[in-house]
Scaffold this motif. Structure first.
Motif, PDB file in Angstrom:
ATOM      1  N   GLU A  24      -1.988   8.835 -24.879  1.00  0.00           N
ATOM      2  CA  GLU A  24      -2.108   9.855 -23.835  1.00  0.00           C
ATOM      3  C   GLU A  24      -2.284   9.289 -22.423  1.00  0.00           C
ATOM      4  O   GLU A  24      -2.686   9.994 -21.511  1.00  0.00           O
ATOM      5  N   VAL A  25      -1.984   8.009 -22.251  1.00  0.00           N
ATOM      6  CA  VAL A  25      -1.976   7.450 -20.888  1.00  0.00           C
ATOM      7  C   VAL A  25      -0.699   7.927 -20.195  1.00  0.00           C
ATOM      8  O   VAL A  25       0.405   7.729 -20.710  1.00  0.00           O
ATOM      9  N   CYS A  26      -0.855   8.573 -19.054  1.00  0.00           N
ATOM     10  CA  CYS A  26       0.284   9.156 -18.309  1.00  0.00           C
ATOM     11  C   CYS A  26       1.120  10.078 -19.199  1.00  0.00           C
ATOM     12  O   CYS A  26       2.334  10.211 -19.016  1.00  0.00           O
ATOM     13  N   ASN A  27       0.476  10.692 -20.187  1.00  0.00           N
ATOM     14  CA  ASN A  27       1.207  11.497 -21.171  1.00  0.00           C
ATOM     15  C   ASN A  27       0.251  12.582 -21.664  1.00  0.00           C
ATOM     16  O   ASN A  27      -0.526  12.362 -22.585  1.00  0.00           O
ATOM     17  N   LYS A  28       0.329  13.755 -21.023  1.00  0.00           N
ATOM     18  CA  LYS A  28      -0.692  14.784 -21.245  1.00  0.00           C
ATOM     19  C   LYS A  28      -0.379  15.605 -22.496  1.00  0.00           C
ATOM     20  O   LYS A  28       0.458  16.497 -22.460  1.00  0.00           O
ATOM     21  N   VAL A  29      -1.051  15.268 -23.601  1.00  0.00           N
ATOM     22  CA  VAL A  29      -0.802  16.051 -24.817  1.00  0.00           C
ATOM     23  C   VAL A  29      -2.062  16.643 -25.450  1.00  0.00           C
ATOM     24  O   VAL A  29      -1.975  17.533 -26.273  1.00  0.00           O
ATOM     25  N   GLY A  30      -3.226  16.169 -25.065  1.00  0.00           N
ATOM     26  CA  GLY A  30      -4.430  16.708 -25.708  1.00  0.00           C
ATOM     27  C   GLY A  30      -5.703  16.314 -24.995  1.00  0.00           C
ATOM     28  O   GLY A  30      -5.689  15.886 -23.843  1.00  0.00           O
ATOM     29  N   GLY A  31      -6.817  16.437 -25.710  1.00  0.00           N
ATOM     30  CA  GLY A  31      -8.140  16.221 -25.119  1.00  0.00           C
ATOM     31  C   GLY A  31      -8.406  14.787 -24.694  1.00  0.00           C
ATOM     32  O   GLY A  31      -9.197  14.541 -23.778  1.00  0.00           O
ATOM     33  N   ILE A  32      -7.754  13.832 -25.351  1.00  0.00           N
ATOM     34  CA  ILE A  32      -8.004  12.427 -25.002  1.00  0.00           C
ATOM     35  C   ILE A  32      -7.519  12.158 -23.569  1.00  0.00           C
ATOM     36  O   ILE A  32      -8.096  11.361 -22.842  1.00  0.00           O
ATOM     37  N   TYR A  33      -6.471  12.882 -23.160  1.00  0.00           N
ATOM     38  CA  TYR A  33      -5.994  12.761 -21.778  1.00  0.00           C
ATOM     39  C   TYR A  33      -7.131  13.079 -20.809  1.00  0.00           C
ATOM     40  O   TYR A  33      -7.352  12.381 -19.819  1.00  0.00           O
ATOM     41  N   THR A  34      -7.891  14.138 -21.128  1.00  0.00           N
ATOM     42  CA  THR A  34      -9.009  14.535 -20.261  1.00  0.00           C
ATOM     43  C   THR A  34     -10.075  13.445 -20.230  1.00  0.00           C
ATOM     44  O   THR A  34     -10.613  13.119 -19.173  1.00  0.00           O
ATOM     45  N   VAL A  35     -10.380  12.871 -21.409  1.00  0.00           N
ATOM     46  CA  VAL A  35     -11.387  11.807 -21.479  1.00  0.00           C
ATOM     47  C   VAL A  35     -10.993  10.658 -20.550  1.00  0.00           C
ATOM     48  O   VAL A  35     -11.764  10.231 -19.694  1.00  0.00           O
ATOM     49  N   LEU A  36      -9.776  10.158 -20.731  1.00  0.00           N
ATOM     50  CA  LEU A  36      -9.338   8.972 -19.987  1.00  0.00           C
ATOM     51  C   LEU A  36      -9.154   9.258 -18.501  1.00  0.00           C
ATOM     52  O   LEU A  36      -9.574   8.479 -17.650  1.00  0.00           O
ATOM     53  N   SER A  37      -8.502  10.404 -18.196  1.00  0.00           N
ATOM     54  CA  SER A  37      -8.128  10.653 -16.804  1.00  0.00           C
ATOM     55  C   SER A  37      -9.321  11.030 -15.934  1.00  0.00           C
ATOM     56  O   SER A  37      -9.322  10.779 -14.737  1.00  0.00           O
ATOM     57  N   THR A  38     -10.373  11.617 -16.539  1.00  0.00           N
ATOM     58  CA  THR A  38     -11.544  11.943 -15.709  1.00  0.00           C
ATOM     59  C   THR A  38     -12.485  10.737 -15.588  1.00  0.00           C
ATOM     60  O   THR A  38     -13.185  10.592 -14.602  1.00  0.00           O
ATOM     61  N   ARG A  39     -12.484   9.867 -16.588  1.00  0.00           N
ATOM     62  CA  ARG A  39     -13.375   8.701 -16.556  1.00  0.00           C
ATOM     63  C   ARG A  39     -12.826   7.575 -15.680  1.00  0.00           C
ATOM     64  O   ARG A  39     -13.572   6.734 -15.171  1.00  0.00           O
ATOM     65  N   ALA A  40     -11.501   7.565 -15.494  1.00  0.00           N
ATOM     66  CA  ALA A  40     -10.846   6.454 -14.791  1.00  0.00           C
ATOM     67  C   ALA A  40     -11.442   6.185 -13.418  1.00  0.00           C
ATOM     68  O   ALA A  40     -11.635   5.037 -13.025  1.00  0.00           O
ATOM     69  N   LYS A  41     -11.776   7.250 -12.704  1.00  0.00           N
ATOM     70  CA  LYS A  41     -12.283   7.101 -11.337  1.00  0.00           C
ATOM     71  C   LYS A  41     -13.591   6.292 -11.328  1.00  0.00           C
ATOM     72  O   LYS A  41     -13.788   5.400 -10.497  1.00  0.00           O
ATOM     73  N   THR A  42     -14.471   6.602 -12.275  1.00  0.00           N
ATOM     74  CA  THR A  42     -15.760   5.899 -12.350  1.00  0.00           C
ATOM     75  C   THR A  42     -15.549   4.417 -12.639  1.00  0.00           C
ATOM     76  O   THR A  42     -16.131   3.545 -11.976  1.00  0.00           O
ATOM     77  N   LEU A  43     -14.684   4.102 -13.617  1.00  0.00           N
ATOM     78  CA  LEU A  43     -14.475   2.698 -13.978  1.00  0.00           C
ATOM     79  C   LEU A  43     -13.677   1.949 -12.914  1.00  0.00           C
ATOM     80  O   LEU A  43     -13.943   0.772 -12.657  1.00  0.00           O
ATOM     81  N   GLN A  44     -12.735   2.634 -12.281  1.00  0.00           N
ATOM     82  CA  GLN A  44     -11.959   1.995 -11.207  1.00  0.00           C
ATOM     83  C   GLN A  44     -12.888   1.652 -10.041  1.00  0.00           C
ATOM     84  O   GLN A  44     -12.712   0.635  -9.369  1.00  0.00           O
ATOM     85  N   GLY A  45     -13.931   2.464  -9.846  1.00  0.00           N
ATOM     86  CA  GLY A  45     -14.917   2.179  -8.801  1.00  0.00           C
ATOM     87  C   GLY A  45     -15.726   0.930  -9.113  1.00  0.00           C
ATOM     88  O   GLY A  45     -16.047   0.137  -8.224  1.00  0.00           O
ATOM     89  N   VAL A  46     -16.042   0.724 -10.392  1.00  0.00           N
ATOM     90  CA  VAL A  46     -16.870  -0.432 -10.797  1.00  0.00           C
ATOM     91  C   VAL A  46     -16.016  -1.681 -11.031  1.00  0.00           C
ATOM     92  O   VAL A  46     -16.436  -2.800 -10.745  1.00  0.00           O
ATOM     93  N   PHE A  47     -14.809  -1.468 -11.585  1.00  0.00           N
ATOM     94  CA  PHE A  47     -13.902  -2.595 -11.883  1.00  0.00           C
ATOM     95  C   PHE A  47     -12.571  -2.383 -11.137  1.00  0.00           C
ATOM     96  O   PHE A  47     -11.542  -2.138 -11.758  1.00  0.00           O
ATOM     97  N   PRO A  48     -12.586  -2.457  -9.795  1.00  0.00           N
ATOM     98  CA  PRO A  48     -11.379  -2.094  -9.036  1.00  0.00           C
ATOM     99  C   PRO A  48     -10.159  -2.939  -9.439  1.00  0.00           C
ATOM    100  O   PRO A  48     -10.189  -4.159  -9.337  1.00  0.00           O
ATOM    101  N   ASP A  49      -9.142  -2.261  -9.927  1.00  0.00           N
ATOM    102  CA  ASP A  49      -7.882  -2.886 -10.363  1.00  0.00           C
ATOM    103  C   ASP A  49      -8.078  -3.992 -11.399  1.00  0.00           C
ATOM    104  O   ASP A  49      -7.226  -4.876 -11.561  1.00  0.00           O
ATOM    105  N   ARG A  50      -9.216  -3.909 -12.097  1.00  0.00           N
ATOM    106  CA  ARG A  50      -9.415  -4.815 -13.240  1.00  0.00           C
ATOM    107  C   ARG A  50      -9.513  -3.999 -14.531  1.00  0.00           C
ATOM    108  O   ARG A  50      -9.909  -4.506 -15.563  1.00  0.00           O
TER     109      ARG A  50
END
Length: 555
Positions: free
Chosen positions: A17-43
């Protein structure tokens, strides 16, 4: 003293479900990404399937300059066809999409090796098993290629795989690049979902079920095998709720090292005057459409309720919701008209032209359209579970009944042809939502509902419902903003009555009481933000890195 948690230098996450919106896992990954990108920028790198080959993917922006040297190397030396760019979500993390189709020619060798190394049984594979496994393997090869080209043994690297569909890649990495720490997250066991979906009692007999035996009986051997072997072999096994952890324990013979509860970001919830305006607009749209469909004159005092999600009639509790609405038609304590929506995508055909014409006319009507329960025609009008049950219950939507039901069988993406609004832009207009799930590892829909200050009814068979009970220290009530109903394999009728009574109770509350409940609902939603739940991920990274180090020292 708290021990210092080990932190990765690089994180790779793979999911269908990365860049592929089919279910709930998309919501998990896409909403959490901002937090982790803030802590691990482009890592942090998200790896998904390139299922949009040759077509424009609205969720992905390719950047041909990004990681150019490695991409050239990956193509020329490792034979990997990848596209690199940004995932179009808050945080804009790096996404790598891989074309996995070339691996089909090596399928038998890949499966044989997985059997030799990890006893993964791919013999009984059918359906989406091959597709998922080839993607999973390709994702593993991508990470191996990146690691060999860009990183060294001093870099701490974590690979997190989501669902059985990515298990093969996690196992491949564990063998091919043992320096990388592996995490496997199951969002629902494939065998548990299958038991529930096949109308077998899941919970009362959970202790007695043998996962391997049930996999044989339900023709799920390959999916169950990859899921079970991955859970047992990775450095850190995780799931999303206590209820699913219990399932993993019994059916996979492995309990989670950490429970990673699903948080979310509330940046999609409007504030202040915008909230009031959007709520008013949503109500007007829903009432207008229903009035045109049914030839009624429902006004703004109508209580609008709804359910939504995947079309899993029993697992999502759609059946018990309809049963409760039918009982509500005979409830003497109901103080308001109820307009109940079922926003569940079905096998949708065309837009109803007769309804479209009425909506375009701007006139009022006092006669219902034919089949005044549904907004779009279905391909199978005579074999649809929702319509069948409405017929069986003898629901009428006539002017004199206080409870009206409308089935919206399409994705609310803003261009469905009837409502033409996004799901969240309609959710905000409801008064109460109902998600009486029988099988629900987490439960994003009730969580999204309370984020919009819409109180919700759910059950303690949903991970989210259990979590709310743990917050309140009891079975949560309507006054808390979330009503959590105790649900078992056998108390369907009781659940239907409790839903009916809760809706009825809500209809008699004063606006002061309702505002207090709405506030309580929003307070619970705040506690589920990623800033609170992300700590569980840091624990998982620590466990995975420590176990990988142990594993390496033994080799």
């Amino acid at each position: 003293m708290m021990k210092q948690l080990l932190t990765p230098d690089y994180i790779f996450e793979s999911s269908w479900e990365v860049c592929n919106k089919v279910g709930g896992i998309y919501t998990v990954l896409s909403t959490r990404a901002k937090t982790l990108q803030g802590v691990f920028p482009d890592r942090i790198f998200f790896i998904g399937p390139d299922v949009w080959l040759g077509k424009e993917n609205p969720l992905f922006t390719e950047d041909v300059k990004m990681l150019q040297a490695w991409r050239k190397h990956a193509l020329e030396k490792d034979d990997l066809k990848i596209r690199i760019g940004r995932w179009n979500i808050p945080g804009n993390p790096i996404a790598i999409l891989v074309d996995f189709t070339p691996f089909y020619t090596q399928k038998n060798d890949i499966y044989t090796q997985a059997w030799i190394d990890f006893q993964v049984d791919s013999l009984h594979a059918y359906g989406d098993y091959d597709e998922a496994s080839m993607f999973s393997y390709a994702a593993g090869k991508v990470v191996e290629s990146y690691y060999r080209y860009n990183l060294t043994a001093s870099d701490k690297v974590v690979y997190q795989a989501h669902e059985w569909m990515t298990g093969l890649g996690a196992l491949y990495i564990q063998k091919a690049v043992p320096e990388i720490a592996t995490i496997f997250t199951t969002h629902a066991t494939s065998i548990g979902r299958s038991i529930a979906g096949n109308n077998k009692p899941l919970y009362d007999y959970l202790f007695a079920y043998n996962g391997d035996q049930m996999a044989q009986e339900l023709n799920m051997e390959s999916k169950h095998s990859i899921e079970k072997q991955t859970a047992h072999h990775v450095d850190c096994f995780t799931t999303v709720s206590e209820i699913t952890n219990h399932e993993c324990c019994e059916l996979l013979n492995k309990s989670a090292d950490v429970v990673l509860m699903n948080g979310f970001e509330d940046d999609f919830v409007p504030k202040g005057a915008a909230f009031t305006r959007k709520r008013k607009h949503a109500r007007a749209v829903l009432l207008n459409m229903a009035n045109k469909l049914m030839g009624t004159q429902l006004d703004d005092d109508t209580m609008i309720i709804g359910t939504s999600g995947r079309y899993e009639f029993k697992n999502k509790g759609i059946n018990v919701y309809l049963e409760a609405l039918n009982r509500l038609t005979r409830d003497k304590n109901l103080k308001k008209d109820v307009l109940a929506f079922i926003n569940v995508p079905g096998w949708v055909g065309e837009v109803r032209e007769d309804l479209r014409e009425r909506l375009d006319s701007g006139k009022d009507y006092d006669t219902p359209l034919e089949c005044p329960f549904i907004t779009h025609w279905l391909h199978n009008m005579s074999h649809d579970q929702v319509l069948d049950m409405l017929k069986y219950l003898n629901m009428s939507n006539s002017v004199d009944t206080k409870v009206k039901v409308v089935f919206v069988p399409c994705y609310l993406d803003g261009k469905d042809g009837i409502l033409n609004e996004l799901y969240y832009d309609l959710l905000i207009g409801t008064d109460l939502s109902v998600y009486p799930s029988y099988y629900e590892p987490w439960g994003y829909t009730p969580l999204e509902s309370i984020a919009f200050k819409v109180p919700t009814i759910t059950t303690d068979l949903a991970g989210f419902g259990l979590w709310v009970n743990s917050l309140t220290g009891k079975n949560a009530t309507l006054q808390d903003g979330v009503k959590v109903i105790h649900r078992t394999d056998y108390n369907y009728s009781e659940v239907a009555d409790t839903i009916k009574d809760t809706i009825s109770e809500f209809s008699s509350l004063t606006s002061t009481e309702i505002n207090k409940i709405r506030k309580n609902a929003a307070n619970i939603a705040e506690k589920a933000l990623w800033k609170h739940f992300i700590q569980y991920y840091y624990e998982a990274y620590d466990i995975a890195l420590r176990n990988a180090a142990k594993r390496l020292s033994l080799n």
